[in-house]
Design an enzyme around this catalytic site. Structure first.
Site, mmCIF file in Angstrom:
data_model
loop_
_atom_site.group_PDB
_atom_site.id
_atom_site.type_symbol
_atom_site.label_atom_id
_atom_site.label_comp_id
_atom_site.label_asym_id
_atom_site.label_seq_id
_atom_site.Cartn_x
_atom_site.Cartn_y
_atom_site.Cartn_z
ATOM 1 N N HIS A 267 8.511 -12.974 -7.408
ATOM 2 C CA HIS A 267 8.827 -12.882 -9.145
ATOM 3 C C HIS A 267 7.226 -12.734 -9.556
ATOM 4 O O HIS A 267 7.257 -11.363 -10.464
ATOM 5 C CB HIS A 267 9.875 -13.425 -9.688
ATOM 6 C CG HIS A 267 9.878 -14.010 -11.264
ATOM 7 N ND1 HIS A 267 10.125 -11.874 -12.199
ATOM 8 C CD2 HIS A 267 10.758 -14.027 -11.809
ATOM 9 C CE1 HIS A 267 10.052 -12.324 -13.110
ATOM 10 N NE2 HIS A 267 10.868 -13.730 -13.336
ATOM 11 N N HIS A 306 8.855 -0.853 -6.712
ATOM 12 C CA HIS A 306 9.787 -1.178 -7.488
ATOM 13 C C HIS A 306 10.883 -1.413 -7.783
ATOM 14 O O HIS A 306 11.591 0.019 -7.950
ATOM 15 C CB HIS A 306 9.992 -1.339 -9.830
ATOM 16 C CG HIS A 306 9.796 -2.481 -10.712
ATOM 17 N ND1 HIS A 306 11.084 -2.675 -10.716
ATOM 18 C CD2 HIS A 306 9.037 -3.120 -11.732
ATOM 19 C CE1 HIS A 306 11.222 -3.586 -11.886
ATOM 20 N NE2 HIS A 306 9.806 -4.398 -12.129
ATOM 21 N N ASP A 362 1.454 -5.321 -11.885
ATOM 22 C CA ASP A 362 0.750 -5.852 -11.086
ATOM 23 C C ASP A 362 -0.529 -5.099 -10.342
ATOM 24 O O ASP A 362 -1.159 -5.639 -10.364
ATOM 25 C CB ASP A 362 1.514 -6.506 -10.169
ATOM 26 C CG ASP A 362 2.373 -7.433 -10.531
ATOM 27 O OD1 ASP A 362 2.379 -7.827 -11.887
ATOM 28 O OD2 ASP A 362 4.079 -7.546 -10.156
HETATM 29 C C1 COA Z 1 9.179 -4.685 -5.771
HETATM 30 C C2 COA Z 1 10.117 -3.457 -4.108
HETATM 31 C C3 COA Z 1 10.740 -5.423 -3.574
HETATM 32 C C4 COA Z 1 10.831 -3.369 -4.816
HETATM 33 O O1 COA Z 1 12.246 -2.572 -3.761
HETATM 34 P P1 COA Z 1 13.385 -2.210 -2.902
HETATM 35 O O2 COA Z 1 13.892 -1.676 -4.443
HETATM 36 O O3 COA Z 1 13.790 -3.434 -2.664
HETATM 37 O O4 COA Z 1 12.949 -1.058 -2.098
HETATM 38 P P2 COA Z 1 13.049 -1.298 -0.557
HETATM 39 O O5 COA Z 1 12.330 -2.457 0.172
HETATM 40 O O6 COA Z 1 14.933 -0.262 -0.677
HETATM 41 O O7 COA Z 1 12.223 0.175 0.512
HETATM 42 C C5 COA Z 1 12.523 1.730 0.119
HETATM 43 C C6 COA Z 1 11.578 2.649 0.499
HETATM 44 O O8 COA Z 1 10.303 2.443 -0.050
HETATM 45 C C7 COA Z 1 9.334 1.800 0.665
HETATM 46 N N1 COA Z 1 8.243 0.750 0.411
HETATM 47 C C8 COA Z 1 9.305 0.075 -1.054
HETATM 48 N N2 COA Z 1 8.151 -0.230 -1.539
HETATM 49 C C9 COA Z 1 6.711 -0.031 -0.566
HETATM 50 C C10 COA Z 1 5.794 -0.425 -0.819
HETATM 51 N N3 COA Z 1 4.804 -1.145 -2.278
HETATM 52 N N4 COA Z 1 4.082 0.080 -0.066
HETATM 53 C C11 COA Z 1 4.791 1.218 0.799
HETATM 54 N N5 COA Z 1 6.065 1.216 1.525
HETATM 55 C C12 COA Z 1 7.020 0.352 0.322
HETATM 56 C C13 COA Z 1 10.449 1.121 1.598
HETATM 57 O O9 COA Z 1 9.212 0.128 2.729
HETATM 58 C C14 COA Z 1 11.602 1.996 1.729
HETATM 59 O O10 COA Z 1 11.093 2.419 2.843
HETATM 60 P P3 COA Z 1 12.347 3.658 4.314
HETATM 61 O O11 COA Z 1 13.191 4.194 3.125
HETATM 62 O O12 COA Z 1 11.346 4.113 4.789
HETATM 63 O O13 COA Z 1 12.437 2.156 4.379
HETATM 64 C C15 COA Z 1 9.364 -3.037 -3.430
HETATM 65 O O14 COA Z 1 8.953 -2.223 -3.587
HETATM 66 C C16 COA Z 1 7.110 -3.997 -2.682
HETATM 67 O O15 COA Z 1 7.571 -4.352 -1.456
HETATM 68 N N6 COA Z 1 6.563 -3.981 -3.373
HETATM 69 C C17 COA Z 1 5.389 -4.354 -3.306
HETATM 70 C C18 COA Z 1 5.550 -5.181 -3.811
HETATM 71 C C19 COA Z 1 4.813 -5.955 -5.119
HETATM 72 O O16 COA Z 1 3.991 -5.179 -5.597
HETATM 73 N N7 COA Z 1 6.186 -6.249 -6.193
HETATM 74 C C20 COA Z 1 5.753 -6.318 -6.746
HETATM 75 C C21 COA Z 1 7.377 -5.380 -8.424
HETATM 76 S S1 COA Z 1 6.802 -6.305 -10.277
#
Ligand code: COA
Length: 429
Positions: A267, A306, A362
């Site tokens: 979070h 996100h 972030d």
């Molecule tokens: C925020 C987050 C958890 C959202 O995840 P989500 O909506 O569940 O998205 P998914 O994990 O299903 O990802 C979808 C696709 O994008 C890719 N992806 C998502 N975020 C990515 C990132 N930051 N870098 C590289 N690839 C990413 C995944 O590998 C997935 O690829 P695929 O379809 O080939 O498997 C994710 O984007 C993330 O881990 N970001 C980095 C951490 C971060 O900045 N968090 C702060 C949020 S405010």
């Protein structure tokens, strides 16, 4: 025409007409679908509440596909540019913008509730020298319920208002003291001549000078960051505040639960991860190899992507601007060059474009905090101070909502049934 959903239960052949309101069906209507009279009725299984509305809310609107964020109907861009954190707090809590008299009274009251009881200072001083400031904040916010037992009277609107003012006013004091504690420096009392963020900077950084003079550009950047973090509808910490608040406990206990939820790395902790990533990349020349590693699935580009925003996070644009304002004061940071180059490459690269991965809130906030010389443990404390009016607005809405009940989800029981207990002396014989 009333919208409805026709469901046929293939176990019994019975058809049900379920009303659709606001794009949702009532879970209780599904409960009427039973295989037989003894059956508990159909429920939905939704770990993490990814497709379950838990409340009706008029606080914050998000359209993740379009990159829209509004507080009480006002776009975040306009609030960040033209308002300030205390006015936005008023808007979130009350639902409307204040008149001049209302605004002046609100600012005055918050300014004059910044002091905390000396005993709070004493027990904060009892924490270990290396205590995490979020742990200190969570404990001291919770402890405030013991200093203000009147807060338990949550059905009295005047009383609720007083506790809301106290919480918004005292969070920076507690956060700054948690920061000073880790440094072994004396705690600084609030200076009520200063603005909300000016006073916060004074409590963080004042040393022997008789009066601390905050840099207005830094005070403004912090104020904007607080606005951008002030609410984000039903996220994990707002849900924690509502869930605990649904027991009708006082708001200090509910907000302490919100601080606990925010403490988690999924979070509030992502900006710290961005900073660690930028430091590891080290220089612009290393970016292509890093991006290849991300595309090969070895790691993630932190600060990108996100769950809700599938477009540029509107907060990221605004924070980027503030990062430049802060660097004007603090001097530029080599990590900024890496961040800019990473952003440029990622926004053009097919891998990121096709997955709709854009910078999130972030990506730049960690750089600002680092430039202001906050240790990474403090990043989430700053988030918590900004999020306090949002938590309180969600709490206020909850306690006035006649439809709300104590939060008590169902489960799918997977354990044993009806075992016969064998006493220890027989079992171990
Ligand atoms: C925020 C987050 C958890 C959202 O995840 P989500 O909506 O569940 O998205 P998914 O994990 O299903 O990802 C979808 C696709 O994008 C890719 N992806 C998502 N975020 C990515 C990132 N930051 N870098 C590289 N690839 C990413 C995944 O590998 C997935 O690829 P695929 O379809 O080939 O498997 C994710 O984007 C993330 O881990 N970001 C980095 C951490 C971060 O900045 N968090 C702060 C949020 S405010």
């Amino acid at each position: 025409m009333t919208e409805s959903l026709t469901v046929r239960d293939n176990r019994t052949g019975v058809e049900y007409d379920i009303p659709i309101t606001d794009g949702t069906i009532r879970a209780a209507d599904l409960g009427k679908i039973k295989a037989n009279e003894d059956n508990p009725g159909l429920a939905v299984y939704d770990p993490g509440f990814v497709n379950t509305a838990s409340c009706r809310s008029s606080v914050t609107y998000i359209d993740g596909d379009k990159g829209v964020l509004e507080y009480r109907g006002y776009p975040i861009e306009q609030l960040a540019e033209k308002s300030n954190f205390l006015e936005v707090s008023y808007l979130l809590v009350h639902g409307d913008l204040p008149t001049k008299e209302e605004y002046d009274a609100w600012v005055h009251e918050i300014t004059y509730h910044t002091f905390v009881h000396e005993n709070i200072k004493e027990f904060m001083q009892g924490f270990r020298y290396d205590a995490h400031p979020m742990g200190m904040l969570m404990a001291s916010v919770g402890a405030m319920s013991t200093f203000y037992p009147d807060a338990a009277n949550i059905s009295d609107p005047d009383n609720r208002r007083l506790q809301i003012i106290r919480l918004i006013a005292k969070m920076p004091t507690l956060g700054a003291w948690a920061f000073r504690h880790a440094q072994g420096k004396p705690y600084v009392y609030p200076d009520n001549d200063l603005s909300y963020t000016g006073n916060f900077l004074s409590m963080l950084f004042k040393m022997s000078e008789s009066k601390y003079a905050p840099d207005e550009r830094i005070a403004k950047a912090l104020d904007t960051l607080f606005i951008l973090h002030a609410d984000h509808e039903q996220n994990a910490s707002a849900n924690a505040v509502r869930s605990v608040g649904s027991t009708q406990v006082d708001p200090y206990s509910s907000v302490a639960a919100g601080v606990g939820a925010l403490f988690g790395p999924l979070h509030g902790g992502a900006n710290e991860a961005v900073l660690r990533m930028l430091r590891r990349i080290g220089k612009v020349e290393n970016i292509p190899a890093f991006i290849e590693g991300v595309k090969a699935g070895n790691e993630r580009l932190m600060g990108f992507g996100h769950r809700v925003y599938k477009n540029y996070d509107p907060r990221a644009k605004l924070i980027k601007q503030q990062a430049y304002n802060v660097f004007e004061v603090t001097g530029t940071n080599p990590l900024l060059d890496i961040a800019q180059e990473l952003e440029k490459i990622a926004l053009e690269d097919e891998y990121f474009v096709s997955r709709k991965l854009y910078p999130n809130v972030d990506f730049y906030s960690g750089l600002i905090y680092e430039a202001l010389e906050f240790p990474p443990e403090m990043f989430t404390v700053l988030f918590a101070i900004g999020r306090t009016p949002g938590w309180l607005s969600q709490w206020l809405e909850l306690v006035q909502d006649k439809e709300q009940k104590i939060a008590r989800p169902k489960q799918i029981y997977t354990g044993e049934r009806g075992l016969t207990f064998v006493p220890r002396d027989v079992r171990w014989a």
